[in-house]
Design a protein around this motif. Structure first.
Motif, PDB file in Angstrom:
ATOM      1  N   SER A  21       0.817  -1.215   0.000  1.00 57.74           N
ATOM      2  CA  SER A  21       0.000   0.000   0.000  1.00 57.74           C
ATOM      3  C   SER A  21       0.850   1.264   0.000  1.00 57.74           C
ATOM      4  CB  SER A  21      -0.943   0.004   1.212  1.00 57.74           C
ATOM      5  OG  SER A  21      -0.211   0.141   2.427  1.00 57.74           O
ATOM      6  N   GLN A  22       2.029   1.204   0.615  1.00 58.63           N
ATOM      7  CA  GLN A  22       2.930   2.357   0.639  1.00 58.63           C
ATOM      8  C   GLN A  22       3.581   2.584  -0.723  1.00 58.63           C
ATOM      9  OE1 GLN A  22       4.115   4.525   3.198  1.00 58.63           O
ATOM     10  NE2 GLN A  22       2.488   3.816   4.537  1.00 58.63           N
ATOM     11  N   LEU A  23       3.845   1.502  -1.447  1.00 58.60           N
ATOM     12  CA  LEU A  23       4.580   1.612  -2.705  1.00 58.60           C
ATOM     13  C   LEU A  23       3.686   1.741  -3.933  1.00 58.60           C
ATOM     14  CD1 LEU A  23       7.466  -0.944  -2.065  1.00 58.60           C
ATOM     15  CD2 LEU A  23       7.477   1.535  -1.785  1.00 58.60           C
ATOM     16  N   ILE A  24       2.447   1.309  -3.820  1.00 61.44           N
ATOM     17  CA  ILE A  24       1.569   1.358  -4.985  1.00 61.44           C
ATOM     18  C   ILE A  24       1.196   2.798  -5.343  1.00 61.44           C
ATOM     19  CG2 ILE A  24      -0.694   1.247  -3.852  1.00 61.44           C
ATOM     20  CD1 ILE A  24      -1.369  -0.990  -5.943  1.00 61.44           C
ATOM     21  N   ILE A  25       1.349   3.717  -4.381  1.00 60.22           N
ATOM     22  CA  ILE A  25       1.038   5.124  -4.659  1.00 60.22           C
ATOM     23  C   ILE A  25       2.218   5.854  -5.301  1.00 60.22           C
ATOM     24  CG2 ILE A  25      -0.623   5.265  -2.764  1.00 60.22           C
ATOM     25  CD1 ILE A  25       1.499   6.700  -1.114  1.00 60.22           C
ATOM     26  N   ILE A  54       3.725  -4.653  -8.716  1.00 66.16           N
ATOM     27  CA  ILE A  54       2.825  -3.541  -8.406  1.00 66.16           C
ATOM     28  C   ILE A  54       2.210  -2.965  -9.680  1.00 66.16           C
ATOM     29  CG2 ILE A  54       2.885  -1.102  -7.721  1.00 66.16           C
ATOM     30  CD1 ILE A  54       4.355  -1.910  -5.227  1.00 66.16           C
ATOM     31  N   GLU A  55       2.976  -2.940 -10.752  1.00 67.68           N
ATOM     32  CA  GLU A  55       2.429  -2.474 -12.029  1.00 67.68           C
ATOM     33  C   GLU A  55       1.277  -3.364 -12.482  1.00 67.68           C
ATOM     34  OE1 GLU A  55       5.802  -2.391 -14.590  1.00 67.68           O
ATOM     35  OE2 GLU A  55       6.611  -0.528 -13.760  1.00 67.68           O
ATOM     36  N   ILE A  56       1.412  -4.668 -12.245  1.00 71.40           N
ATOM     37  CA  ILE A  56       0.334  -5.603 -12.593  1.00 71.40           C
ATOM     38  C   ILE A  56      -0.871  -5.380 -11.685  1.00 71.40           C
ATOM     39  CG2 ILE A  56      -0.327  -8.038 -12.709  1.00 71.40           C
ATOM     40  CD1 ILE A  56       2.611  -8.682 -13.334  1.00 71.40           C
ATOM     41  N   ILE A  57      -0.604  -5.231 -10.374  1.00 72.83           N
ATOM     42  CA  ILE A  57      -1.692  -5.007  -9.413  1.00 72.83           C
ATOM     43  C   ILE A  57      -2.431  -3.712  -9.735  1.00 72.83           C
ATOM     44  CG2 ILE A  57      -2.218  -4.516  -6.991  1.00 72.83           C
ATOM     45  CD1 ILE A  57       0.156  -6.321  -6.242  1.00 72.83           C
ATOM     46  N   ARG A  58      -1.675  -2.679 -10.065  1.00 74.13           N
ATOM     47  CA  ARG A  58      -2.267  -1.375 -10.360  1.00 74.13           C
ATOM     48  C   ARG A  58      -3.198  -1.435 -11.575  1.00 74.13           C
ATOM     49  NH1 ARG A  58       2.247   1.503 -10.786  1.00 74.13           N
ATOM     50  NH2 ARG A  58       2.330   2.260  -8.643  1.00 74.13           N
ATOM     51  N   GLY A 106      21.118  28.020   6.568  1.00 74.25           N
ATOM     52  CA  GLY A 106      20.644  28.950   5.559  1.00 74.25           C
ATOM     53  C   GLY A 106      20.196  28.272   4.289  1.00 74.25           C
ATOM     54  N   GLY A 107      20.364  26.960   4.191  1.00 74.45           N
ATOM     55  CA  GLY A 107      19.949  26.234   3.004  1.00 74.45           C
ATOM     56  C   GLY A 107      18.977  25.136   3.370  1.00 74.45           C
ATOM     57  N   LEU A 108      18.395  24.524   2.346  1.00 74.84           N
ATOM     58  CA  LEU A 108      17.470  23.431   2.572  1.00 74.84           C
ATOM     59  C   LEU A 108      18.221  22.107   2.548  1.00 74.84           C
ATOM     60  CD1 LEU A 108      14.472  24.573   0.329  1.00 74.84           C
ATOM     61  CD2 LEU A 108      14.680  24.732   2.812  1.00 74.84           C
ATOM     62  N   ASN A 109      17.737  21.160   3.326  1.00 74.55           N
ATOM     63  CA  ASN A 109      18.324  19.832   3.393  1.00 74.55           C
ATOM     64  C   ASN A 109      17.280  18.824   2.944  1.00 74.55           C
ATOM     65  OD1 ASN A 109      20.730  20.853   4.967  1.00 74.55           O
ATOM     66  ND2 ASN A 109      19.051  21.388   6.338  1.00 74.55           N
ATOM     67  N   TYR A 110      17.740  17.741   2.340  1.00 71.55           N
ATOM     68  CA  TYR A 110      16.810  16.798   1.734  1.00 71.55           C
ATOM     69  C   TYR A 110      17.116  15.366   2.149  1.00 71.55           C
ATOM     70  CZ  TYR A 110      16.174  20.882  -1.258  1.00 71.55           C
ATOM     71  OH  TYR A 110      15.958  22.155  -1.717  1.00 71.55           O
ATOM     72  N   ALA A 111      16.070  14.559   2.181  1.00 70.38           N
ATOM     73  CA  ALA A 111      16.203  13.122   2.417  1.00 70.38           C
ATOM     74  C   ALA A 111      15.269  12.406   1.451  1.00 70.38           C
ATOM     75  CB  ALA A 111      15.840  12.774   3.858  1.00 70.38           C
ATOM     76  N   LEU A 112      15.514  11.133   1.262  1.00 72.45           N
ATOM     77  CA  LEU A 112      14.662  10.339   0.385  1.00 72.45           C
ATOM     78  C   LEU A 112      13.297  10.111   1.021  1.00 72.45           C
ATOM     79  CD1 LEU A 112      17.195   7.564  -0.688  1.00 72.45           C
ATOM     80  CD2 LEU A 112      16.318   9.395  -2.142  1.00 72.45           C
ATOM     81  N   THR A 113      12.264  10.175   0.219  1.00 71.87           N
ATOM     82  CA  THR A 113      10.949   9.714   0.648  1.00 71.87           C
ATOM     83  C   THR A 113      10.906   8.200   0.459  1.00 71.87           C
ATOM     84  OG1 THR A 113      10.051   9.951  -1.583  1.00 71.87           O
ATOM     85  CG2 THR A 113       9.872  11.874  -0.115  1.00 71.87           C
ATOM     86  N   THR A 114       9.804   7.591   0.843  1.00 75.99           N
ATOM     87  CA  THR A 114       9.653   6.153   0.602  1.00 75.99           C
ATOM     88  C   THR A 114       9.739   5.853  -0.890  1.00 75.99           C
ATOM     89  OG1 THR A 114       8.339   5.769   2.593  1.00 75.99           O
ATOM     90  CG2 THR A 114       8.060   4.193   0.798  1.00 75.99           C
ATOM     91  N   CYS A 115       9.111   6.703  -1.705  1.00 76.16           N
ATOM     92  CA  CYS A 115       9.161   6.504  -3.159  1.00 76.16           C
ATOM     93  C   CYS A 115      10.582   6.696  -3.687  1.00 76.16           C
ATOM     94  CB  CYS A 115       8.205   7.466  -3.861  1.00 76.16           C
ATOM     95  SG  CYS A 115       6.459   7.161  -3.482  1.00 76.16           S
ATOM     96  N   GLY A 116      11.305   7.660  -3.119  1.00 74.82           N
ATOM     97  CA  GLY A 116      12.684   7.890  -3.536  1.00 74.82           C
ATOM     98  C   GLY A 116      13.585   6.731  -3.161  1.00 74.82           C
TER      99      GLY A 116
END
Length: 250
Positions: free
Chosen positions: A8-12, A153-157, A79-89
């Protein structure tokens, strides 16, 4: 934590098609996030050039595609923005064929992907201290799991019937469990190899092994999750051999 939650987390996650510069930008910021907050990391960070307009554009694309997210608290980038991976990333990165550092994997130990695929079998400290050989094994395993997940997941989708969705979800669960079983075999063989060296040499202290052998032997020996994983895997293997022997006898 369950396979249903994992799916469910990855299908989105929208399938990401990144061009060369966008992919390079993603990998670059993973490297930034992958640095320990020590003096070496600080000096390394200070040498990095500031973001230009192209970098900003690529970051905007990655944010828009939900591959990265803004985080706070990194003292190196005031003074700058910092980034991390999301679940999708993280899913995108793990689907790429490359070697992942133990430190990077441990940073995302609470993510549903790594909790299900990796950290139910080994402790975080074990992953941080693994050798390059073992990290190659782990990276191959994670890559295989995520590529299989992506394809299923592509098949399920695209499936219209709920029965078909459930069937492919169950098939994915079985596939991942099979990959984990094979991972258990490979790690157990490695552990047994180091244990045999230890016994063969009649060593009293692991300090008499070479550095990598001693480190691997220690972290695996002290990992309670790996111990349970190994015992369960060997039990299943014994049951499979018993069943095979029974079938041959019939």
């Amino acid at each position: 934590m369950s396979y249903a939650e994992y799916i469910s987390q990855l299908i989105i996650c929208t399938p990401a098609e990144l061009n060369g510069p966008e992919r390079s930008s993603l990998l670059k910021h993973i490297e930034l996030y992958n640095r320990n907050e020590g003096i070496h990391s600080y000096l390394w960070f200070k040498k990095q050039p500031p973001l230009d307009s192209e970098d900003e554009k690529h970051l905007a694309t990655l944010l828009d595609r939900n591959l990265i997210e803004v985080i706070h608290g990194n003292r190196f980038r005031r003074g700058g923005l910092n980034y991390a991976l999301t679940t999708c990333g993280l899913f995108y990165i793990l689907s790429e064929k490359q070697i992942f550092t133990g430190y990077l994997l441990s940073k995302y130990c609470e993510n549903i992907i790594l909790r299900l695929l990796l950290f139910q079998y080994v402790n975080e400290n074990t992953v941080k201290n693994w050798s390059p050989t073992v990290l190659t094994i782990i990276s191959e395993y994670l890559h295989k799991c995520c590529v299989t997940t992506k394809r299923t997941i592509e098949i399920i989708r695209s499936s219209k019937m709920s029965e078909e969705k459930e069937r492919y979800s169950k098939l994915l669960e079985l596939d991942i469990k099979a990959f984990a079983f094979y991972l258990g075999i490979r790690l157990t063989r490695l552990y047994s190899h180091y244990l045999s060296i230890f016994k063969k040499k009649g060593l009293i202290h692991t300090g008499e092994l070479n550095h990598e052998e001693a480190r691997m032997f220690n972290v695996l020996s002290e990992d309670d999750k790996f111990s349970r994983f190994r015992i369960n895997m060997l039990k299943e293997l014994d049951e499979a051999f018993d069943e095979l022997a029974r079938l041959k006898a019939e």
